[in-house]
Every structure is written in structure tokens, then in C-alpha cells.
Write an enzyme that holds these catalytic residues in place. Structure first.
Site, PDB file in Angstrom:
ATOM      1  N   GLU A  11      32.600  44.338  50.975  1.00 42.43           N
ATOM      2  CA  GLU A  11      33.996  44.637  50.910  1.00 42.43           C
ATOM      3  C   GLU A  11      34.299  45.777  49.991  1.00 42.43           C
ATOM      4  O   GLU A  11      33.695  45.610  48.844  1.00 42.43           O
ATOM      5  CB  GLU A  11      34.698  43.192  50.400  1.00 42.43           C
ATOM      6  CG  GLU A  11      36.215  42.940  50.531  1.00 42.43           C
ATOM      7  CD  GLU A  11      36.642  41.760  50.096  1.00 42.43           C
ATOM      8  OE1 GLU A  11      35.827  40.870  49.455  1.00 42.43           O
ATOM      9  OE2 GLU A  11      37.919  41.587  50.118  1.00 42.43           O
ATOM     10  N   LYS A  17      41.903  41.862  57.104  1.00 40.26           N
ATOM     11  CA  LYS A  17      41.494  40.570  56.460  1.00 40.26           C
ATOM     12  C   LYS A  17      42.627  39.600  56.536  1.00 40.26           C
ATOM     13  O   LYS A  17      43.776  39.984  56.291  1.00 40.26           O
ATOM     14  CB  LYS A  17      41.222  40.762  55.002  1.00 40.26           C
ATOM     15  CG  LYS A  17      40.626  39.361  54.339  1.00 40.26           C
ATOM     16  CD  LYS A  17      40.082  39.792  52.793  1.00 40.26           C
ATOM     17  CE  LYS A  17      39.493  38.590  52.189  1.00 40.26           C
ATOM     18  NZ  LYS A  17      39.006  38.824  50.665  1.00 40.26           N
ATOM     19  N   CYS A  35      34.766  38.239  53.359  1.00 37.57           N
ATOM     20  CA  CYS A  35      34.895  37.712  52.366  1.00 37.57           C
ATOM     21  C   CYS A  35      35.445  36.167  52.486  1.00 37.57           C
ATOM     22  O   CYS A  35      35.064  35.414  53.373  1.00 37.57           O
ATOM     23  CB  CYS A  35      35.367  38.513  51.025  1.00 37.57           C
ATOM     24  SG  CYS A  35      34.568  37.556  49.615  1.00 37.57           S
ATOM     25  N   VAL A  73      33.228  35.801  44.344  1.00 33.30           N
ATOM     26  CA  VAL A  73      33.378  35.400  42.995  1.00 33.30           C
ATOM     27  C   VAL A  73      33.137  33.931  42.858  1.00 33.30           C
ATOM     28  O   VAL A  73      32.550  33.585  41.686  1.00 33.30           O
ATOM     29  CB  VAL A  73      34.572  35.973  42.090  1.00 33.30           C
ATOM     30  CG1 VAL A  73      34.600  37.583  41.803  1.00 33.30           C
ATOM     31  CG2 VAL A  73      35.810  35.576  42.856  1.00 33.30           C
TER      32      VAL A  73
HETATM   33  C1  ACM Z   1      37.093  37.564  48.234  1.00 32.89           C
HETATM   34  O1  ACM Z   1      37.695  37.360  49.259  1.00 32.89           O
HETATM   35  N1  ACM Z   1      36.963  38.804  47.822  1.00 32.89           N
HETATM   36  C2  ACM Z   1      36.685  36.513  47.140  1.00 32.89           C
END
Ligand code: ACM
Length: 271
Positions: free
Chosen positions: A38, A109, A142, A169
Site C-alpha cells: 500500500e 480502499k 490492508c 501495523v
Molecule cells: C492499514 O490499513 N494500513 C492498517
């Protein structure tokens, strides 16, 4: 077909440096699908709208998509990569699928994580998967993994391989991906990043957990990177395996679905 991820630590705001790093990592490597993290070209921890505006790009006619397009056509490969997309006065945390013939598609996203909500607009594309000559490839980004609906949607769209650009993370995703793959009988390639970003004067630094991984439709981890290494890993996949959803003579995980019993899934939660 051969699929791989490149796990590395992008330097914030240094696009050319980050693209050069990708270029030298993949130069002599034989693969058909490369998945990059990402925000692989910009870094992750944006601290102002001005910064987001400066580093985001139109898709497909931007610096980063031009690079990906040239690399895809030169090597004759597909690349899935996350980037900051500018569209008028809105910004999206997006991923592109690039192929030897140019842009295949864009995904924005759906589930924004933490402070991404300050700067980016929630995605409006919905989940998307594209038939290509190396299999049907779907995209999620992510934190989307945290919502089982993401991968289920991609599997129902026919994805054989879910490309998953990430900047993780929280610690959970590497343990969860085998289950996501097993319950949908698909491959997943999670390309995470490493390193720490500490760009806020009084804020928390962000440390990314690495551990990029490729998982089979049986939930087997085919390769997994360490937390802190910069590495390009490639694995041979058989996309047709992901098209078999049968467990035994009686059970097919798609044919056995009972959408009529899943009503709450299509409703918003009350609180
Ligand atoms: C994330 O979605 N970058 C943790």
C-alpha cells in the site's frame, strides 16, 4: 504462474527513490504477478491535507502509474500496487492492477484505517476482480482483510488470487490470512512493508510488521517474510486450484451458501 511480493521500507515522500528500489529488486526476477505494498511510492504517515494533495496522483496518467505501466510492459508482467490517487479535490487510498497492455483496473480502499479517515475518501469502486491471461485477480487493501466480506466478495466475483497491498501495523493479519484463504478457497498475496515512520511532532511512531505472505486455497502458508527484512519472494501458483470449491461429495463451499439466512450482513449495525 509465478506470483511474488516485494517487502521493503519506502522512504516518505521520496517517490523516485522508492520506484528505483522496486526496479532494482525485480530487475532479474522471473515472475508473472508482482504485488507491492500500500502507498509503496509515497510512504504512509501523511500529516496534512496539503501533503496528501502534493503526493497524490491521477490514475492512470500519473508519475507512479507511468512507472508501473512501463515496468509491466517491459517485463510482460502484471503488477498490483497501492498508491495515493487524486480525483478532482478528493483523494483515495487506491490500488491498481497493471498489465503488459496497460491499466487493467483500479480499486479504492473500502475500509479506511485510523487517520486515513482524516485525509482520504472511502472507496466507491466496490471490490473488483479481473480476468487476465494468468488468472482472475482481485484487489483489496490492508485493513480490508479485517472484514471477511472483502475477501468473500472477491471470491464470489471469481478471484483466483487476491492481491493485497498492505501497510500493516496491527499484529493479526498474518495469522488471519490462512483462514480467509481457506474459507474462500483462494490464493492471497499480502505485500506488507517494513520500517518505522515517525513524522508527527507529538504523535506515535508507526512500526510496520512486515511478515508479507502468500497463502494457498488450502490455507497453507507458501512463503512468509520476516518482520524486518527487505525481500522479494516468488512462489509458483496454480490458479485453477482456486476454482474448485468442493470439500467432498456433499459440500461445496459456494453452492452450500445460504444467502437467505445472512440477512444481517446487508444491514448497517444499529450503534
Ligand atoms: C492499514 O490499513 N494500513 C492498517
Amino acid at each position: 504462474m509465478k506470483a511474488g511480493f516485494y517487502q521493503f521500507a519506502p522512504s516518505f515522500g521520496r517517490k523516485k527513490e522508492n520506484l528505483d528500489k522496486v526496479l532494482s529488486a525485480v530487475n532479474d526476477v522471473d515472475l508473472d504477478l508482482l504485488v507491492l505494498p500500500e502507498f509503496f511510492a509515497t510512504g504512509y504517515q501523511f500529516i496534512s491535507v496539503e501533503e496528501v494533495a502534493e503526493l497524490s496522483e491521477p490514475v492512470p496518467k500519473g508519475y507512479t502509474t507511468d512507472f508501473l505501466s512501463a515496468l509491466s510492459s517491459e517485463k510482460g508482467i502484471y503488477i498490483a500496487a497501492g498508491l495515493a490517487e487524486a480525483m478532482g479535490d478528493r483523494f483515495y487510498n487506491s490500488a491498481v492492477l497493471m498489465g503488459p497492455g496497460g491499466l487493467v483496473g483500479v480499486y479504492r480502499k473500502t475500509h479506511l484505517f485510523s487517520e486515513e479517515k482524516l485525509y482520504f475518501t472511502p472507496g466507491d469502486t466496490g471490490f473488483r476482480a479481473w480476468d487476465t491471461d494468468i488468472g482472475c485477480i482481485g484487489l483489496m487493501i490492508c485493513f480490508d482483510w479485517f472484514f471477511p466480506e472483502s475477501m468473500r466478495s472477491l471470491a464470489l466475483l471469481g478471484a483466483d488470487i487476491v492481491a493485497h497491498p498492505s501497510n500493516l501495523v496491527l499484529p493479526y493479519c498474518p495469522q488471519a490470512m490462512p483462514v480467509r484463504c481457506l474459507e474462500n478457497r483462494v490464493y492471497a498475496v499480502t505485500a506488507n512493508r517494513t520500517g518505522t515512520e515517525d513524522r508527527k511532532e507529538h504523535g506515535e511512531p508507526l512500526t510496520f510488521i512486515g511478515q508479507s505472505l502468500i497463502v494457498s486455497p488450502e490455507g497453507k502458508v507458501l512463503t512468509r517474510a520476516r518482520e524486518d527484512e527487505e525481500v522479494l519472494s516468488v512462489v509458483e501458483l496454480e490458479p485453477e486450484k482456486a476454482r474448485n470449491k468442493s470439500l467432498n461429495m456433499f459440500n461445496d463451499i459456494f453452492k452450500d451458501r445460504r444467502p437467505g439466512s445472512y440477512g444481517p450482513l446487508s444491514k448497517k449495525t444499529k450503534k
